[in-house]
Design an enzyme around this catalytic site. Structure first.
Site, short mmCIF file in Angstrom:
data_model
loop_
_atom_site.label_atom_id
_atom_site.label_comp_id
_atom_site.label_asym_id
_atom_site.label_seq_id
_atom_site.Cartn_x
_atom_site.Cartn_y
_atom_site.Cartn_z
N ASN A 104 3.78 -1.44 6.80
CA ASN A 104 4.98 -1.69 6.46
C ASN A 104 6.11 -1.19 7.25
O ASN A 104 7.11 -1.90 7.62
CB ASN A 104 5.28 -1.02 4.94
CG ASN A 104 4.32 -1.93 3.93
OD1 ASN A 104 4.10 -3.18 4.06
ND2 ASN A 104 4.23 -1.15 2.69
N TYR A 150 -7.36 11.72 4.97
CA TYR A 150 -6.38 12.02 5.70
C TYR A 150 -6.65 11.68 7.11
O TYR A 150 -5.74 10.85 7.75
CB TYR A 150 -6.20 13.37 5.31
CG TYR A 150 -4.67 13.79 6.16
CD1 TYR A 150 -3.41 13.25 5.71
CD2 TYR A 150 -4.71 14.95 7.01
CE1 TYR A 150 -2.23 13.64 6.43
CE2 TYR A 150 -3.61 15.25 7.61
CZ TYR A 150 -2.46 14.70 7.50
OH TYR A 150 -1.26 15.00 7.97
#
Ligand code: UDP
Length: 317
Positions: A104, A150
Site C-alpha cells: 500500500n 518479523y
C-alpha cells in the site's frame, strides 16, 4: 516536502516527525496505534504542518493530497515473548504490515512519483554467520521460526521495494536499522533497554536471558535519524545499514545500566531466550560512512542518561 510517515506515532517514527517538522516539511502520519502512542506526537498534533490519520497500513491508503516522500515505518518490532505489543503476540498483523502495508505504501509512492523509504532491519540477517554484518550478507533466517513473522515480513518488504524500483522506477531507499534506543521507547515492549532501565530504577535485579554473552550494538535515536535523513536525500537504492558499531555483551550492558543508576540489586539469569535470538549483532557501516559521510556521534553513556531520565519521568507519572 510533503511526507507521509506510516508508523509515525511510534518510537522512531515520532522522532522522524520532529526532525522533518523542524526542517520545515509537511508531515502526515498514518498509524493505528497498535504499538505507537498518541503521547509520542502530542506535542506536534497542533502544528499546522502536521496531520494524523488513525489507520492500519495494511488497509488501502486513500491519500488525496500528493506527497513527495513516503516513509514506511509501521510495524511491531519487539521480539518479546510476553509483551502484548511484541510481534510474537501480533504475528499476522506483523506479516500484514510488512507485506500488505509495504504494498500500500509503495502504491502511494508510485501514484505520486514520490521517494519511498522502507524501514528495514538488522533482523534480515537473522542469527548472522557473518560478523560484523555487511549489506551484501544474505542472512541466516529460519523461514518458519517464531521470529520469521518479523524477519520474513521485512525480507519480503525489501524484495517488494526492489521490484517497484526495477519495474516502476520508484525512487526507493532501504534503511536496515540496527538496535536503536532513546526516549519514547514503549516502557512495556519487553525489549532489553526499557526492561533493564525500569528494573534498575525500581532497584530490581536485571533479567538477563541466557548467560548474557550474546552481543548487541546500540545506536542512539538522534544518530539514527541523522542517517535516515541523509539516506532519504541520497540516491542510494540498495539497502544501507544504519547503526552504531560499538558492540557489547548483554551482561556488560546490564552492568553499565546498574552502574549509571546505582542499582545494588545486580542481575539474574533467566532461561528465556526466544528461539533464533541472535548470538551477535554489529553493523558494518562502511557504506553509510563512505557514501553519506555518516557516523554515530552519541556515546552509550550519554544516550543512556537521556533514556534513563525519560523512563524515570514515565515511572514517576
Ligand atoms: N534480553 C535480556 N533481558 C531482557 C530483554 C532482552 O537479556 O529483559 C536479551 C534478549 O534475549 C536479546 C537481547 O537482550 O539477546 C536484545 O533483545 P531485545 O528484545 O532488545 O531485541 P533484539 O535485539 O533481540 O531484537
Amino acid at each position: 516536502m510533503h511526507i507521509l510517515i506510516t508508523g509515525g506515532a511510534g518510537f522512531i517514527g515520532s522522532h522522524l516527525c520532529d526532525r522533518l517538522l523542524e526542517d520545515g516539511h509537511n508531515v502526515v502520519v498514518l498509524d493505528n496505534l497498535v504499538t505507537g502512542s498518541l503521547d509520542n506526537i502530542a506535542h506536534i498534533t497542533q502544528d499546522k504542518n502536521f496531520r494524523f490519520i488513525n489507520q492500519n497500513v495494511a488497509e488501502y491508503i486513500d491519500l488525496q493530497d500528493p506527497v513527495d516522500a513516503v516513509m514506511h515505518f509501521a510495524s511491531p518490532a519487539s521480539p518479546s515473548q510476553t509483551a502484548p505489543n511484541g510481534y510474537l503476540q501480533l504475528p499476522i498483523q506483523t506479516l500484514k504490515a510488512g507485506a500488505l502495508g509495504t504494498l500500500n505504501a509503495l502504491g502511494v509512492a508510485k501514484k505520486y512519483n514520490s521517494i519511498f523509504m522502507l524501514a528495514s532491519t538488522s533482523e534480515v540477517y537473522g542469527d548472522p554467520l557473518v560478523h560484523p554484518q555487511t549489506e551484501d550478507y544474505w542472512g541466516n533466517v529460519n523461514p518458519i521460526g517464531p521470529r520469521s513473522v518479523y524477519d520474513e515480513a521485512k525480507r519480503f518488504a525489501e524484495a517488494l521495494t526492489m521490484a517497484y524500483h526495477r519495474t516502476h522506477n520508484v525512487k526507493t531507499r532501504i534503511v536496515r536499522i540496527f538496535n536503536t534506543y532513546g526516549p519514547r521507547m514503549a516502557i512495556d515492549d519487553g525489549r532489553v533497554v526499557p526492561n533493564f532501565i525500569c528494573q534498575a530504577l525500581r532497584n530490581d535485579p536485571l533479567t538477563i536471558y541466557g548467560d548474557g554473552s550474546q552481543t548487541r550494538s546500540f545506536c542512539y535515536v538522534s544518530d539514527l535519524i541523522d542517517g535516515i535523513i541523509l539516506l532519504l536525500n541520497s540516491d542510494i537504492t540498495s539497502p544501507t545499514n544504519i547503526g552504531n558499531p560499538h558492540e557489547i555483551t548483554i551482561l556488560e550492558f546490564a552492568q553499565t545500566i546498574n552502574r549509571l543508576i546505582n542499582n545494588p540489586a545486580g542481575t539474574i539469569l533467566e532461561n528465556n531466550r526466544t528461539q533464533g535470538d541472535p548470538e551477535q549483532r554489529k553493523p558494518n557501516i562502511t557504506k553509510a560512512n563512505q557514501m553519506l559521510s555518516w557516523h554515530p556521534k552519541v556515546k552509550l553513556e550519554k544516550g543512556l542518561a537521556e533514556t534513563i531520565s525519560f523512563f524515570k519521568n514515565q515511572l514517576d507519572d
